[in-house]
Write a protein that holds these residues in place. Structure first.
Motif, short mmCIF file in Angstrom:
data_model
loop_
_atom_site.label_atom_id
_atom_site.label_comp_id
_atom_site.label_asym_id
_atom_site.label_seq_id
_atom_site.Cartn_x
_atom_site.Cartn_y
_atom_site.Cartn_z
N ARG A 94 0.82 -1.22 0.00
CA ARG A 94 0.00 0.00 0.00
C ARG A 94 0.86 1.27 0.00
NH1 ARG A 94 -3.78 -0.19 5.05
NH2 ARG A 94 -1.72 -0.42 5.99
N ILE A 95 2.05 1.18 0.58
CA ILE A 95 2.86 2.38 0.77
C ILE A 95 4.21 2.19 0.07
CG2 ILE A 95 3.93 3.94 2.44
CD1 ILE A 95 1.86 2.95 4.47
N ARG A 96 4.53 3.12 -0.79
CA ARG A 96 5.80 3.09 -1.52
C ARG A 96 6.62 4.31 -1.13
NH1 ARG A 96 6.65 5.39 -6.13
NH2 ARG A 96 4.46 5.40 -6.71
N CYS A 97 7.84 4.07 -0.65
CA CYS A 97 8.73 5.18 -0.29
C CYS A 97 9.54 5.60 -1.51
CB CYS A 97 9.65 4.77 0.85
SG CYS A 97 10.88 3.51 0.41
N ILE A 131 2.93 16.27 -10.41
CA ILE A 131 3.46 15.44 -9.34
C ILE A 131 2.33 15.15 -8.37
CG2 ILE A 131 5.14 15.29 -7.46
CD1 ILE A 131 6.85 17.31 -9.01
N GLN A 132 2.18 13.89 -7.99
CA GLN A 132 1.12 13.51 -7.07
C GLN A 132 1.65 12.51 -6.05
OE1 GLN A 132 -2.10 12.06 -9.59
NE2 GLN A 132 -3.17 14.00 -9.37
N GLY A 133 0.93 12.39 -4.95
CA GLY A 133 1.25 11.40 -3.93
C GLY A 133 0.18 11.38 -2.87
N GLY A 134 0.20 10.34 -2.05
CA GLY A 134 -0.80 10.22 -0.99
C GLY A 134 -0.92 8.79 -0.51
N ILE A 135 -1.93 8.56 0.29
CA ILE A 135 -2.20 7.23 0.83
C ILE A 135 -3.60 6.81 0.37
CG2 ILE A 135 -2.50 5.85 2.91
CD1 ILE A 135 0.35 6.72 2.50
N PRO A 136 -3.73 5.72 -0.40
CA PRO A 136 -5.03 5.31 -0.91
C PRO A 136 -5.93 4.64 0.12
CG PRO A 136 -3.36 3.76 -1.61
CD PRO A 136 -2.64 4.88 -0.91
N ALA A 141 -12.21 1.05 6.91
CA ALA A 141 -12.69 0.06 5.95
C ALA A 141 -12.46 0.53 4.51
CB ALA A 141 -14.16 -0.27 6.17
N ALA A 142 -11.25 1.03 4.27
CA ALA A 142 -10.81 1.50 2.94
C ALA A 142 -11.54 2.75 2.47
CB ALA A 142 -10.97 0.38 1.90
N GLN A 143 -12.23 3.46 3.35
CA GLN A 143 -12.90 4.69 2.96
C GLN A 143 -12.03 5.93 3.24
OE1 GLN A 143 -17.17 5.07 3.92
NE2 GLN A 143 -17.00 3.06 4.86
#
Length: 219
Positions: A94-97, A131-136, A141-143
């Motif tokens: 889920r998280i990429r550095c 350029i974009q980034g964030g946490i999906p 519950a994935a909201q």
């Protein structure tokens, strides 16, 4: 990443192994090859970058779903190829550095850029220099999620937009003429009142403080 380019990875079993010489770039002119070497420590992969006569430890490390990858690409759209090292930090992918080393033309060497490197799940769009980034998925519950958009302005990276959702609200922000993020949409979600309307306002908010409330403590 949506960018199609030369991705190189190297596998080892214990200590640092042979040096990788990255000399071909997806975008931007390469003035000096990037010398990088990887190492595997149990289920964690780390790397070192050679700058001058020193090997410097990188901060981004890969684990779980894959190894680190290195890419030469123009990250600040100045015509020079920069170094981008990226890898997933959790077993769920889920998280990429990212570690971003921008090419310093006067000094003729790579320099670590803290702002770009701090963006989780960093993505670069060459077509529109976006350029974009964030946490999906940050819970609920994935909201729960957030997504930031950036651009370079006078050699400075600024945030131009933000979308975020927690367990109860959805918000959108846009930058004004002073580069302050302004709320343009504030909407209650999962409300028992079907007549609940979105709240439109133009208040300046402390988005950096609010962003911390969206992140888990381990991120």
């Amino acid at each position: 990443m949506k960018l199609i380019a030369l991705l190189l990875s190297l596998f080892s079993t214990s200590a640092y192994c042979g040096t990788l010489h990255l000399d071909k770039a997806a975008t931007g002119k390469v003035w000096q090859a990037a010398n990088i070497r990887y190492a595997n420590h149990d289920e964690k992969q780390t790397y070192q970058l050679n700058i001058g006569k020193q090997w410097i430890n990188g901060s981004c490390s890969g684990s779980g779903t894959g190894n680190l990858h290195a890419l030469l690409v123009d990250m600040n759209f100045d015509g020079h190829a920069d170094l981008w090292v990226t890898g997933y930090t959790d077993s769920q992918g889920r998280i990429r550095c990212s570690d971003v080393w921008l090419w310093d033309a006067p000094a003729k060497q790579y320099r670590f850029n803290k702002l770009l490197s701090a963006i989780p799940n960093l993505n670069i769009s060459m077509a529109d220099q976006g350029i974009q980034g964030g946490i999906p998925n940050c819970g609920c519950a994935a909201q729960c999620f957030y997504e930031d958009s950036y651009k370079w302005q006078a050699n400075k990276l600024i945030t131009i937009a933000r979308r975020e959702q927690d367990c109860e609200r959805y918000r959108e922000y846009r930058a004004n003429e002073k580069n302050d993020l302004i709320i343009v949409k504030d909407e209650i979600i999962n409300s028992g009142n079907p007549d609940q309307q979105a709240i439109e306002n133009t208040n300046v908010v402390d988005w950096q403080r609010h962003a911390q409330t969206m992140r888990k403590s381990w991120e």
